[in-house]
Design a protein around this motif. Structure first.
Motif, PDB file in Angstrom:
ATOM      1  N   GLY A 408       0.976  -1.298  -0.103  1.00 49.37           N
ATOM      2  CA  GLY A 408       0.051   0.024  -0.038  1.00 49.37           C
ATOM      3  C   GLY A 408       0.862   1.326  -0.174  1.00 49.37           C
ATOM      4  O   GLY A 408       0.503   2.286   0.154  1.00 49.37           O
ATOM      5  N   SER A 412       3.308  -0.411  -6.976  1.00 50.01           N
ATOM      6  CA  SER A 412       2.533  -0.987  -7.874  1.00 50.01           C
ATOM      7  C   SER A 412       2.091   0.348  -8.873  1.00 50.01           C
ATOM      8  O   SER A 412       2.311   0.392 -10.180  1.00 50.01           O
ATOM      9  CB  SER A 412       1.483  -1.815  -7.913  1.00 50.01           C
ATOM     10  N   THR A 413       1.578   1.394  -8.174  1.00 48.75           N
ATOM     11  CA  THR A 413       1.073   2.766  -8.675  1.00 48.75           C
ATOM     12  C   THR A 413       2.229   3.362  -9.406  1.00 48.75           C
ATOM     13  O   THR A 413       1.933   3.684 -10.581  1.00 48.75           O
ATOM     14  CB  THR A 413       0.395   3.619  -7.575  1.00 48.75           C
TER      15      THR A 413
HETATM   16  P1  ADP Z   1       1.443  -1.466  -3.311  1.00 52.12           P
HETATM   17  O1  ADP Z   1       1.749  -1.882  -4.798  1.00 52.12           O
HETATM   18  O2  ADP Z   1       2.851  -0.644  -3.020  1.00 52.12           O
HETATM   19  O3  ADP Z   1       1.171  -2.458  -2.270  1.00 52.12           O
HETATM   20  P2  ADP Z   1      -0.273   0.076  -4.536  1.00 52.12           P
HETATM   21  O4  ADP Z   1       0.375   1.311  -5.585  1.00 52.12           O
HETATM   22  O5  ADP Z   1      -0.971  -0.978  -5.127  1.00 52.12           O
HETATM   23  O6  ADP Z   1       0.656  -0.341  -3.419  1.00 52.12           O
HETATM   24  O7  ADP Z   1      -1.386   0.964  -3.822  1.00 52.12           O
HETATM   25  C1  ADP Z   1      -0.890   2.322  -3.147  1.00 52.12           C
HETATM   26  C2  ADP Z   1      -2.464   3.056  -2.718  1.00 52.12           C
HETATM   27  O8  ADP Z   1      -3.160   3.214  -3.579  1.00 52.12           O
HETATM   28  C3  ADP Z   1      -3.013   2.078  -1.793  1.00 52.12           C
HETATM   29  O9  ADP Z   1      -3.587   2.787  -0.590  1.00 52.12           O
HETATM   30  C4  ADP Z   1      -4.288   1.620  -2.525  1.00 52.12           C
HETATM   31  O10 ADP Z   1      -5.434   1.538  -1.654  1.00 52.12           O
HETATM   32  C5  ADP Z   1      -4.558   2.761  -3.335  1.00 52.12           C
HETATM   33  N1  ADP Z   1      -4.897   2.290  -4.906  1.00 52.12           N
HETATM   34  C6  ADP Z   1      -4.358   1.170  -5.481  1.00 52.12           C
HETATM   35  N2  ADP Z   1      -5.012   1.140  -6.593  1.00 52.12           N
HETATM   36  C7  ADP Z   1      -6.114   1.742  -6.592  1.00 52.12           C
HETATM   37  C8  ADP Z   1      -7.092   2.122  -7.468  1.00 52.12           C
HETATM   38  N3  ADP Z   1      -7.095   1.503  -8.526  1.00 52.12           N
HETATM   39  N4  ADP Z   1      -8.395   3.115  -6.952  1.00 52.12           N
HETATM   40  C9  ADP Z   1      -8.095   3.630  -6.034  1.00 52.12           C
HETATM   41  N5  ADP Z   1      -6.952   3.461  -4.997  1.00 52.12           N
HETATM   42  C10 ADP Z   1      -6.017   2.591  -5.186  1.00 52.12           C
END
Ligand code: ADP
Ligand code: MG
Length: 609
Positions: A408, A412-413
């Motif tokens: 979180g 990935s974002t």
């Molecule tokens: P990681 O890959 O480091 O575990 P992510 O990049 O998947 O983290 O997520 C970062 C944050 O963005 C998290 O708080 C998650 O809840 C939020 N998030 C991820 N994908 C989405 C989405 N499609 N819509 C809204 N919020 C998202």
């Protein structure tokens, strides 16, 4: 109605040819109907011995065409009676009636025949358009719109459009033609009666319209509920393993039945209303006819009318043949209302805005094929809260940069921003100094290969899954890619080798095998940039080893952004960045960060027990 015309303009234009043929045969059919019924007049006159007039042959082309045709028709009938007797003449007239009806039904069939490709074609076009749109819309669209709902729109709503709108097309062109032709004939036969009819019909129509008022709303409700059901099914299929493991069959089943019950209630309401239309209009139609019969009959009986008894019966037959088209027309208009509700839902997808666009004048890709990446003060949010805040990062060509951090934290974002699955809100990402928003999306993505935690494979053969991203791979190249990915051996062990089907989403393979297929796919594409998002996280240690080996070969001579849960896999990265709540809080090599004794060391220690 205006909406409908716009819709027709949008979708029917490729089928003009069929439309013209359809209308042509409809007109023909309408006229043939009149002529075939007109034969009833002489038959009746003969039966009731009404007409005693004597007919002389008139030369074709003299006087009014209609008069000549009618006169000569009677002349020939009279000749047949004189030569062969009335019985034969009657038989001849009956045969003519059958022949005319044959022509009439034949042309009616042809008009329907030509409306079919129009109907199926329009539905095909709509389905293709939705599919293309779904594929082109950014990933973000589908987290807002529920998948089941999209599926309901593709299946249910398109079918609804087919059943209601397109199947009404034939009726819509046929019936007005029929009605107009009949009305004109009625005026010609007796305008007094027709005026009377024209007062009665709209009254009946208005009553009929009342029945169907709520149908569009009920239909919209029904389709929405259908979407809920589909979402439910899709969720169940995806989560079957957990449902069983938690003994939750009863629970999900109960939930489904409740939603299903709701759908049934809405359907009942809608269909009952729909079914009411038919008996209502039948009753009203008969009522109208009864009144006209009484009115016209009185006119004839009192003897002060211009209409003969035989013509009156012909009139009634024509009038009766207006009732059905009028009924169908009101049903079609009513059906179209229902279909427009579905079209509205379909247009929600078709007209959805795609924020990830190609620039109007795209820049060419840098030539040398050795791209370096820069995140320049990037901030990003999905909705309200910032997920990335002022992130800056340089990834020179050929280097490996690793992102670590709690779940979180935004790893990935950060990776998703690079192929423009989402666009940054602030700052910029550049490749060789060019903002990625100035490149064509297709060009940008051609630079990249992805391997994710869940290998995404398709229900197809090994060969087609590996060659998914490339057009003209030779068998040697595919085999070579499979070897490098440690996938060759297990592929060859299957019955048909590379032609073996791997099942839905690769369900016939183990997790490690699936991952190695997706690595082979990336190897074959041979992109200069590689994005690995937890590629080994879901695997056991044994297959992780095989996959890691494959990954190491894949990463050679490429720019790699790697996200890893297991820190053992990124020890050798050129740079490790620790993300915390959307910010890079530490960066350096493994040894530097251990020496620093901060968050990274903490993460490593936690994994060491
Ligand atoms: P990681 O890959 O480091 O575990 P992510 O990049 O998947 O983290 O997520 C970062 C944050 O963005 C998290 O708080 C998650 O809840 C939020 N998030 C991820 N994908 C989405 C989405 N499609 N819509 C809204 N919020 C998202
Ligand atoms: Mg992640």
């Amino acid at each position: 109605m205006k909406e409908f015309l716009l819709l027709a303009k949008r979708f029917i234009s490729p089928y003009k040819k069929y439309l013209i043929l359809n209308i042509l045969f409809n007109i023909l059919s309408a006229f043939l109907t009149l002529f075939s019924f007109a034969i009833i007049i002489p038959i009746l006159e003969m039966l009731f011995r009404i007409s005693q007039a004597h007919y002389e042959f008139m030369a074709w082309g003299t006087g009014d065409l209609k008069d000549v045709v009618v006169n000569n028709f009677y002349y020939y009938t009279q000749e047949i009676i004189a030569d062969h007797g009335q019985s034969v003449a009657l038989a001849a007239l009956a045969a003519l009636l059958v022949f005319m009806t044959l022509l009439k039904t034949g042309t009616a069939y042809l008009s329907a025949y030509y409306s079919i490709p129009m109907r199926t074609g329009v539905v095909r076009d709509i389905r293709n358009l939705i599919y293309d749109k779904v594929v082109s819309l950014p990933i973000g669209f589908f987290t807002n719109e529920r998948k089941g709902d999209v599926m309901a729109r593709i299946s249910g709503d398109v079918t609804e459009v087919e059943n209601s709108i397109t199947s009404s097309i034939n009726m819509l062109f046929k019936n007005p033609i029929m009605i107009i032709v009949c009305l004109v004939t009625m005026v010609l036969v007796s305008w007094q009666l027709t005026v009377f009819v024209l007062i009665l019909l709209p009254l009946a129509g208005m009553l009929m319209g009342k029945v169907g008022k709520n149908l569009k709303r009920a239909s919209l409700e029904g389709q929405t509920q259908w979407g809920v059901l589909l979402s439910n099914i899709e969720e169940t299929l995806g989560g079957l393993r957990i449902i069983k493991a938690f003994n939750a069959e009863g629970k999900v089943s109960g939930r489904f039945k409740k939603e299903n019950e709701r759908f049934v209630r809405i359907s009942n309401r809608m269909n009952r209303r729909y079914e009411l239309a038919h008996p209502m209009s039948e009753l009203l139609g008969t009522l109208t006819i009864a009144i006209v019969l009484w009115f016209g009959g009185t006119l004839i009986l009192t003897g002060d009318s211009s209409i003969s008894a035989a013509s009156f019966i012909y009139y009634m037959v024509i009038f009766y043949s207006i009732i059905n088209p009028a009924k169908d027309l009101s049903k079609a208009v009513y059906s179209i209302q229902r279909g427009m509700a579905s079209m509205e839902r379909i247009d929600k997808i078709l007209k959805a805005d795609n924020p990830i666009k190609d620039p109007s004048s795209p820049r060419p890709l840098p030539r040398d094929g050795k791209p370096s990446i820069r995140y320049d003060n990037v901030s990003f949010r999905y909705a309200q809260n910032w997920v990335l805040r002022n992130v800056s990062l340089d990834i020179p060509f050929g280097s490996t940069v690793a992102l670590v951090g709690q779940s979180g934290s935004g790893k990935s974002t950060m990776a998703d921003l690079l192929p423009r699955f989402y666009d940054v809100n602030e700052g910029a990402i550049t490749i060789d100094g060019i903002d990625i928003r100035q490149l064509r999306v297709h060009d940008l993505r051609s630079l990249m290969g992805n391997v994710n935690q869940e290998a995404i494979l398709f229900n197809d053969s090994f060969y087609n899954n590996i060659t998914f991203g490339v057009h003209n791979a030779t068998m040697e190249q595919v085999e070579q890619a499979a070897r490098v990915a440690n996938a060759y051996d297990f592929i060859m062990e299957t019955e048909e080798g590379f032609n073996t089907n791997i099942g839905d989403r690769g369900c016939r393979l183990s997790g490690g095998q699936r991952q190695r297929i997706s690595i082979a796919r990336a190897i074959l594409k041979n992109p200069p940039i590689l994005i690995l998002d937890e590629a080994t996280s879901a695997l056991d240690t044994e297959s992780e080893h095989l996959v890691q080996e494959a990954l190491d070969r894949l990463m050679k001579d490429r720019t790699t952004l790697v996200i890893a849960h297991r820190l053992s896999t990124i020890r050798n990265a050129d740079l490790i960045c620790v993300l915390h709540e959307g910010r890079i809080v530490e960066r350096g090599t493994h040894d530097e960060l251990i020496a620093l004794g901060g968050q990274y060391k903490h993460l490593v220690d936690m994994q060491k027990f």
